[in-house]
Design an enzyme around this catalytic site. Sequence first.
Site, PDB file in Angstrom:
ATOM      1  N   HIS A 141     195.318  39.320  24.254  1.00 27.80           N
ATOM      2  CA  HIS A 141     195.255  37.953  24.767  1.00 27.80           C
ATOM      3  C   HIS A 141     194.564  37.050  23.754  1.00 27.80           C
ATOM      4  O   HIS A 141     193.526  37.388  23.197  1.00 27.80           O
ATOM      5  CB  HIS A 141     194.485  37.925  26.091  1.00 27.80           C
ATOM      6  N   SER A 186     197.528  30.552  27.520  1.00 31.69           N
ATOM      7  CA  SER A 186     196.699  31.028  28.619  1.00 31.69           C
ATOM      8  C   SER A 186     196.684  30.009  29.750  1.00 31.69           C
ATOM      9  O   SER A 186     197.730  29.646  30.266  1.00 31.69           O
ATOM     10  CB  SER A 186     195.303  31.368  28.095  1.00 31.69           C
ATOM     11  N   ASP A 220     197.466  42.669  26.801  1.00 28.59           N
ATOM     12  CA  ASP A 220     196.919  41.549  27.550  1.00 28.59           C
ATOM     13  C   ASP A 220     197.012  41.821  29.050  1.00 28.59           C
ATOM     14  O   ASP A 220     198.102  42.123  29.549  1.00 28.59           O
ATOM     15  CB  ASP A 220     197.711  40.282  27.202  1.00 28.59           C
TER      16      ASP A 220
END
Length: 310
Positions: A282, A158, A252
Amino acid sequence: MEADRIDPQAKAALERQERLSVPHSRYGLKLFRQLSRATMWVQNRNPPSVGATFDGTIPGPAGELDARLYLPDAEGPFPTVVFFHGGGYVLGSIATHDWLCRQLTRESGCAVLSVAYRLAPEHPFPAAVEDAVAAVEWAAAHPDAVGGDGRLAVAGDSAGGSLAAVAALMAAERDGPEIDYQALLYPSVGIDEDQSSVREHAGVVLDADDMEWFRDCYYESDVHKRNPYADPTNAGDVSGVAPATVVTAGFDPLRDGGKAYAEQLVGDGVPTRYRNYEDQVHGFMTMQEVDRAHEAIATLGDDLADALAD
């Protein structure tokens, strides 16, 4: 790009996590961080075994940075992976990604150095980038301190994936240190509200308000959003960066941005392995109870082992 439905194990994990929502205020954020630290003890009470772990600090541009070194259960020295946690540049810690780093150490046979960086909104861009680059430079200059053999990779998920990508870009543009590989796990790069992944999947783990708040906290000024050292998709040429693995998840909101960066790497001649886990969400590679997380980490471990082999 996505399956017909979210993997049931990932969906069950999400339903447990939905009890906590990210507060969009500095006061709420402080309490949320405190609560997260309290719950980490439970999450990490039976960690996967590795050869050894060492907690300490390394020099940063504005003070010492907390770090945790994971060593494989084997005879060293080892290739070194410098890892940066996710959390929208606002949340996350070494503790939140302890399980992932342990599994990555086991699967790759590499030493993993997990580094904490300064978080927004207290420390907006470029603080996190400066810390990430300093950590990579330190690891490259001090292989003996991390059980390293001189081979070096960067990795993150991320927001941490973005920091890893930026560190690789800056190393290429500034003639070092030499980075042999980069592993970008659903990186926070190239996000556009018009992307189909954002339109269709905002609200799965990350909603539109979360993403906007994280961006506002991190960038502080719209000028920074166009800086390639804030988002590597802004770079005009990435041909000199290290070979890469880019992982995305079908459900995601960040999927299309990660895919676009993988295509940008390929277009500029960078050897790139792109893997989209169509039934995942995610953050899935931190979900201990999800079988596909174990599978994805094992595959990534193979990528790193192959790339960093003698």
